[in-house]
Motif scaffolding. Structure first.
Motif, mmCIF file in Angstrom:
data_model
loop_
_atom_site.group_PDB
_atom_site.id
_atom_site.type_symbol
_atom_site.label_atom_id
_atom_site.label_comp_id
_atom_site.label_asym_id
_atom_site.label_seq_id
_atom_site.Cartn_x
_atom_site.Cartn_y
_atom_site.Cartn_z
ATOM 1 N N ILE A 99 0.866 -1.168 0.000
ATOM 2 C CA ILE A 99 0.000 0.000 0.000
ATOM 3 C C ILE A 99 0.905 1.222 0.000
ATOM 4 O O ILE A 99 1.886 1.275 0.742
ATOM 5 C CB ILE A 99 -0.976 0.003 1.201
ATOM 6 C CG1 ILE A 99 -1.879 1.246 1.152
ATOM 7 C CG2 ILE A 99 -0.241 -0.109 2.524
ATOM 8 C CD1 ILE A 99 -3.023 1.205 2.163
ATOM 9 N N ALA A 100 0.605 2.204 -0.856
ATOM 10 C CA ALA A 100 1.488 3.367 -0.995
ATOM 11 C C ALA A 100 0.681 4.571 -1.451
ATOM 12 O O ALA A 100 -0.385 4.437 -2.069
ATOM 13 C CB ALA A 100 2.600 3.074 -1.996
ATOM 14 N N PHE A 101 1.206 5.756 -1.133
ATOM 15 C CA PHE A 101 0.635 6.978 -1.680
ATOM 16 C C PHE A 101 0.986 7.086 -3.162
ATOM 17 O O PHE A 101 2.058 6.664 -3.603
ATOM 18 C CB PHE A 101 1.193 8.207 -0.950
ATOM 19 C CG PHE A 101 0.520 8.521 0.360
ATOM 20 C CD1 PHE A 101 -0.856 8.468 0.489
ATOM 21 C CD2 PHE A 101 1.276 8.896 1.467
ATOM 22 C CE1 PHE A 101 -1.476 8.772 1.692
ATOM 23 C CE2 PHE A 101 0.677 9.209 2.668
ATOM 24 C CZ PHE A 101 -0.704 9.143 2.787
ATOM 25 N N ASN A 102 0.095 7.713 -3.917
ATOM 26 C CA ASN A 102 0.289 7.894 -5.355
ATOM 27 C C ASN A 102 1.124 9.155 -5.610
ATOM 28 O O ASN A 102 0.661 10.138 -6.174
ATOM 29 C CB ASN A 102 -1.068 8.004 -6.047
ATOM 30 C CG ASN A 102 -0.943 7.948 -7.559
ATOM 31 O OD1 ASN A 102 0.085 7.557 -8.091
ATOM 32 N ND2 ASN A 102 -1.989 8.350 -8.251
ATOM 33 N N THR A 103 2.403 9.101 -5.177
ATOM 34 C CA THR A 103 3.272 10.271 -5.257
ATOM 35 C C THR A 103 4.372 10.124 -6.301
ATOM 36 O O THR A 103 5.177 11.038 -6.459
ATOM 37 C CB THR A 103 3.917 10.535 -3.885
ATOM 38 O OG1 THR A 103 4.513 9.323 -3.402
ATOM 39 C CG2 THR A 103 2.885 11.040 -2.889
ATOM 40 N N PHE A 104 4.434 9.012 -6.981
ATOM 41 C CA PHE A 104 5.450 8.822 -8.016
ATOM 42 C C PHE A 104 4.875 7.893 -9.073
ATOM 43 O O PHE A 104 4.175 6.933 -8.771
ATOM 44 C CB PHE A 104 6.746 8.252 -7.422
ATOM 45 C CG PHE A 104 6.561 7.004 -6.599
ATOM 46 C CD1 PHE A 104 6.784 5.751 -7.144
ATOM 47 C CD2 PHE A 104 6.145 7.086 -5.277
ATOM 48 C CE1 PHE A 104 6.610 4.601 -6.382
ATOM 49 C CE2 PHE A 104 5.963 5.936 -4.504
ATOM 50 C CZ PHE A 104 6.196 4.694 -5.060
ATOM 51 N N ASP A 105 5.162 8.206 -10.328
ATOM 52 C CA ASP A 105 4.527 7.518 -11.457
ATOM 53 C C ASP A 105 4.746 6.006 -11.420
ATOM 54 O O ASP A 105 3.852 5.231 -11.762
ATOM 55 C CB ASP A 105 5.066 8.070 -12.773
ATOM 56 C CG ASP A 105 5.050 9.585 -12.837
ATOM 57 O OD1 ASP A 105 4.312 10.144 -13.654
ATOM 58 O OD2 ASP A 105 5.790 10.211 -12.049
ATOM 59 N N SER A 106 5.945 5.583 -11.008
ATOM 60 C CA SER A 106 6.292 4.163 -11.111
ATOM 61 C C SER A 106 5.602 3.289 -10.073
ATOM 62 O O SER A 106 5.752 2.060 -10.115
ATOM 63 C CB SER A 106 7.817 3.981 -10.998
ATOM 64 O OG SER A 106 8.293 4.432 -9.745
ATOM 65 N N VAL A 107 4.856 3.889 -9.160
ATOM 66 C CA VAL A 107 4.108 3.057 -8.208
ATOM 67 C C VAL A 107 3.156 2.126 -8.954
ATOM 68 O O VAL A 107 2.890 0.997 -8.528
ATOM 69 C CB VAL A 107 3.342 3.928 -7.178
ATOM 70 C CG1 VAL A 107 2.185 4.675 -7.829
ATOM 71 C CG2 VAL A 107 2.839 3.077 -6.011
#
Length: 363
Positions: free
Chosen positions: A290-298
């Motif tokens: 689970i991660a924030f959508n702060t970088f395109d490569s997520v």
């Protein structure tokens, strides 16, 4: 044949058997050392694997000059291991306040604050200012390697005439090359692995999310495990103590493997990343990311709702709600785990080698 040229020894680093020879450089004496190395071994590719701040206004023109004079057939390859224009990312009101609270060089903090406000109020203008660094890289290098195809648009937008030099190749997965780890011993643990550094990893946000888990959802049978060390670790420990976060454990710098094996969820609240291998390694061990959508490569790693969750930046409540849903419905984690390998094929070492051969070495 592969050779290693480096500046500084790392205390716990082990010599790699992949290099036929290792050469240590002395700063400002690189030219005299590099020329005979390139000529002796007739090097075809010089691959630069150093942070952006160390490559621009000193090292790149020097390397170009050495190559052109000593080994003209050699190509200079620059690998960028973070998101392009990372210098403009990660600034929000919380981080600017964090900077102002730090003790240290007042002039440096003032510059950081002014730059942070500039990036916050005019992200496009900040990228335009930083574009000269990337134009410089493309001027001196034959190929620039990014970690994700999703990063190329930054060069299209801000670095004129660079597209022909830019390619995207991910890092290879380093754990379990034979496949995805399958475990029936998963514990009720949410794991963070990384530097304790507010400028990029923003662990303070994960602690605030965990506060919602403990205080609003009243979930007390799950633990947050933090593996890593860094300059802001003491601040994070103080926060956890002050807010009585009873289910948080700081484990320091450790081999993360046993933690991956036992944890059910891997969490990331970074301001930006290049390609966070911690998510890939988590998936290989059956940890749901689970991660924030702060970088395109997520999106190269997580397909939202299929093998993990991507949360809008700084939406603490949505992040906590997703964690709580998984915690209260463990069967949902099992179904996501069954899809864990869906995005991993591109990180297989053999596939990554093929990409290097095709896009860089032209084989």
């Amino acid at each position: 044949d592969t050779y290693l040229v480096y500046y500084d020894e790392i205390d716990d680093a082990q010599p790699s058997a992949h290099f036929l020879a290792r050469y240590r450089l002395t700063r400002h004496q690189e030219e005299d050392a590099l020329k005979p190395i390139l000529q002796k071994h007739q090097i075809d590719y010089l691959i630069l694997q150093v942070p952006l701040a160390n490559t621009t206004f000193y090292l790149l023109p020097l390397l170009r000059q050495v190559i052109d004079s000593a080994c003209p057939q050699c190509q200079l390859i620059h690998c960028i291991h973070t998101i392009p224009f990372a210098e403009t990312k990660g600034f929000d009101v919380e981080y600017i306040r964090h900077n102002l609270r730090q003790k240290g060089n007042a002039i440096w903090m003032l510059k950081q604050t002014v730059w942070g406000v500039t990036c916050l109020l005019s992200p496009h203008g900040a990228k335009k200012l930083m574009s000269k660094r990337y134009q410089y890289i493309c001027r001196y290098c034959d190929t620039v390697v990014l970690l994700s195809q999703r990063f190329i648009h930054y060069f299209d937008q801000y670095v004129p005439n660079a597209k022909s030099k830019v390619v995207a190749i991910p890092n290879p997965a380093t754990y379990l090359p034979e496949g995805v780890f399958q475990s029936v011993q998963k514990r009720k643990e949410v794991l963070f692995v990384g530097r304790m550094d507010e400028s990029t990893k923003r662990v303070s946000k994960l602690l605030k999310i965990w506060e919602i888990i403990e205080k609003e959802y009243h979930i007390d049978d799950w633990k947050l495990i933090l593996v890593g060390d860094g300059s802001d670790k003491t601040d994070y420990q103080r926060y956890a103590t002050k807010h009585a976060l009873n289910q948080v454990s700081f484990c320091g710098k450790q081999d993360p493997t046993p933690y991956f094996q036992s944890a059910s969820i891997i969490a990331l609240t970074s301001a930006y990343e290049g390609l966070p291998m911690v998510l890939v390694e988590g998936l290989q061990h059956g940890c749901i990311p689970i991660a924030f959508n702060t970088f395109d490569s997520v999106l190269d790693t997580i397909t939202d709702g299929r093998n993990g969750a991507v949360i809008p930046n700084n939406d603490y409540k949505a992040f906590a709600a997703q964690l709580a849903l998984w915690m209260k419905q463990p069967d949902s984690l099992s179904s996501l785990r069954a899809q864990a390998s869906s995005n991993l094929k591109k990180f297989d070492p053999a596939a990554v080698c093929q990409e290097w051969n095709r896009k860089v070495f032209k084989k």
